[in-house]
Design a protein around this motif. Structure first.
Motif, PDB file in Angstrom:
ATOM      1  N   VAL A   1      -0.675  12.974  -5.503  1.00  0.00           N
ATOM      2  CA  VAL A   1      -1.549  14.130  -5.721  1.00  0.00           C
ATOM      3  C   VAL A   1      -2.621  14.242  -4.643  1.00  0.00           C
ATOM      4  O   VAL A   1      -2.711  15.247  -3.948  1.00  0.00           O
ATOM      5  N   CYS A   2      -3.433  13.213  -4.489  1.00  0.00           N
ATOM      6  CA  CYS A   2      -4.571  13.299  -3.559  1.00  0.00           C
ATOM      7  C   CYS A   2      -4.254  12.787  -2.158  1.00  0.00           C
ATOM      8  O   CYS A   2      -4.993  13.068  -1.214  1.00  0.00           O
ATOM      9  N   GLY A   3      -3.192  12.008  -1.998  1.00  0.00           N
ATOM     10  CA  GLY A   3      -2.798  11.523  -0.678  1.00  0.00           C
ATOM     11  C   GLY A   3      -3.534  10.284  -0.204  1.00  0.00           C
ATOM     12  O   GLY A   3      -3.341   9.847   0.932  1.00  0.00           O
TER      13      GLY A   3
ATOM     14  N   LYS B   1       3.043   6.014  -8.924  1.00  0.00           N
ATOM     15  CA  LYS B   1       3.006   7.149  -7.998  1.00  0.00           C
ATOM     16  C   LYS B   1       1.591   7.662  -7.786  1.00  0.00           C
ATOM     17  O   LYS B   1       1.320   8.328  -6.796  1.00  0.00           O
ATOM     18  N   TYR B   2       0.707   7.400  -8.738  1.00  0.00           N
ATOM     19  CA  TYR B   2      -0.628   7.980  -8.707  1.00  0.00           C
ATOM     20  C   TYR B   2      -1.679   6.879  -8.661  1.00  0.00           C
ATOM     21  O   TYR B   2      -1.521   5.821  -9.265  1.00  0.00           O
TER      22      TYR B   2
ATOM     23  N   ILE C   1       0.846  -1.192   0.000  1.00  0.00           N
ATOM     24  CA  ILE C   1       0.000   0.000   0.000  1.00  0.00           C
ATOM     25  C   ILE C   1       0.881   1.242   0.000  1.00  0.00           C
ATOM     26  O   ILE C   1       1.760   1.400   0.831  1.00  0.00           O
ATOM     27  N   THR C   2       0.634   2.125  -0.982  1.00  0.00           N
ATOM     28  CA  THR C   2       1.372   3.387  -1.084  1.00  0.00           C
ATOM     29  C   THR C   2       0.380   4.536  -1.131  1.00  0.00           C
ATOM     30  O   THR C   2      -0.815   4.330  -1.326  1.00  0.00           O
ATOM     31  N   THR C   3       0.866   5.753  -0.991  1.00  0.00           N
ATOM     32  CA  THR C   3      -0.015   6.919  -1.037  1.00  0.00           C
ATOM     33  C   THR C   3       0.154   7.647  -2.359  1.00  0.00           C
ATOM     34  O   THR C   3       1.254   7.737  -2.905  1.00  0.00           O
ATOM     35  N   CYS C   4      -0.925   8.170  -2.839  1.00  0.00           N
ATOM     36  CA  CYS C   4      -0.933   8.906  -4.103  1.00  0.00           C
ATOM     37  C   CYS C   4      -0.218  10.241  -3.909  1.00  0.00           C
ATOM     38  O   CYS C   4      -0.417  10.923  -2.900  1.00  0.00           O
TER      39      CYS C   4
ATOM     40  N   SER D   1      -4.809   7.042  -9.868  1.00  0.00           N
ATOM     41  CA  SER D   1      -5.711   6.983 -11.024  1.00  0.00           C
ATOM     42  C   SER D   1      -5.167   7.843 -12.158  1.00  0.00           C
ATOM     43  O   SER D   1      -4.230   8.623 -11.985  1.00  0.00           O
ATOM     44  N   ASP D   2      -5.806   7.708 -13.311  1.00  0.00           N
ATOM     45  CA  ASP D   2      -5.437   8.536 -14.458  1.00  0.00           C
ATOM     46  C   ASP D   2      -5.723  10.012 -14.179  1.00  0.00           C
ATOM     47  O   ASP D   2      -5.009  10.900 -14.631  1.00  0.00           O
ATOM     48  N   ARG D   3      -6.765  10.249 -13.422  1.00  0.00           N
ATOM     49  CA  ARG D   3      -7.132  11.628 -13.080  1.00  0.00           C
ATOM     50  C   ARG D   3      -6.008  12.311 -12.287  1.00  0.00           C
ATOM     51  O   ARG D   3      -5.626  13.449 -12.586  1.00  0.00           O
ATOM     52  N   CYS D   4      -5.456  11.623 -11.292  1.00  0.00           N
ATOM     53  CA  CYS D   4      -4.358  12.188 -10.494  1.00  0.00           C
ATOM     54  C   CYS D   4      -3.084  12.315 -11.326  1.00  0.00           C
ATOM     55  O   CYS D   4      -2.341  13.284 -11.189  1.00  0.00           O
ATOM     56  N   ARG D   5      -2.841  11.342 -12.198  1.00  0.00           N
ATOM     57  CA  ARG D   5      -1.662  11.407 -13.067  1.00  0.00           C
ATOM     58  C   ARG D   5      -1.739  12.623 -13.982  1.00  0.00           C
ATOM     59  O   ARG D   5      -0.769  13.373 -14.148  1.00  0.00           O
ATOM     60  N   GLN D   6      -2.925  12.873 -14.546  1.00  0.00           N
ATOM     61  CA  GLN D   6      -3.119  14.025 -15.435  1.00  0.00           C
ATOM     62  C   GLN D   6      -3.006  15.332 -14.650  1.00  0.00           C
ATOM     63  O   GLN D   6      -2.414  16.298 -15.143  1.00  0.00           O
ATOM     64  N   ALA D   7      -3.532  15.370 -13.429  1.00  0.00           N
ATOM     65  CA  ALA D   7      -3.446  16.587 -12.606  1.00  0.00           C
ATOM     66  C   ALA D   7      -1.988  16.894 -12.272  1.00  0.00           C
ATOM     67  O   ALA D   7      -1.566  18.068 -12.292  1.00  0.00           O
ATOM     68  N   ALA D   8      -1.176  15.880 -12.002  1.00  0.00           N
ATOM     69  CA  ALA D   8       0.233  16.087 -11.712  1.00  0.00           C
ATOM     70  C   ALA D   8       0.962  16.592 -12.953  1.00  0.00           C
ATOM     71  O   ALA D   8       1.837  17.479 -12.870  1.00  0.00           O
ATOM     72  N   TYR D   9       0.600  16.082 -14.127  1.00  0.00           N
ATOM     73  CA  TYR D   9       1.210  16.516 -15.382  1.00  0.00           C
ATOM     74  C   TYR D   9       0.897  17.998 -15.637  1.00  0.00           C
ATOM     75  O   TYR D   9       1.776  18.784 -15.978  1.00  0.00           O
TER      76      TYR D   9
END
Length: 108
Positions: free
Chosen positions: A79-81, A92-93, A74-77, A95-103
């Motif tokens: 972006v959203c934690g 690292k993320y 278990i790891t933490t995202c 979901s795709d939503r968090c990956r896109q927000a980080a980008y």
């Protein structure tokens, strides 16, 4: 479970539990956590076993190992934690939503 050899055994009630006494050793009646079978365990230097056999102990240990491996993964995202179980080792993320927000954050 049938206890033929326990037929002529003495017992005492200690702390509300029936403690059996045979050959200089105390035993307590228990229920196996894995299969539910009733058995008598030896009270030996604080040894607290919760299973009736080696097979049930093996199953218990497998469950503990599986739980431990899952907790280790278990790891933490970033972006959203939120905590998540990654599908690959370097994720690292969550979901795709968090990956896109980080980008988008990196680009601006």
């Amino acid at each position: 479970m049938i206890f033929e050899k326990w037929a002529a055994v003495d017992y005492k009630i200690v702390d509300g539990e029936k403690k059996w006494f045979n050959d200089g050793t105390y035993y307590a009646e228990c229920k196996c956590d894995i299969c539910g079978k009733e058995f008598r365990k030896q009270l030996y230097r604080g040894l607290r076993t919760d299973v009736c056999s080696d097979q049930c102990a093996y199953v218990r240990d497998l469950k503990k190992q599986k739980e431990k491996r899952l907790q280790a993964r278990i790891t933490t995202c970033a972006v959203c934690g939120l905590g998540f179980v990654p599908s690959r080792s370097g994720a690292k993320y969550c979901s795709d939503r968090c990956r896109q927000a980080a980008y988008r954050q990196r680009k601006s």
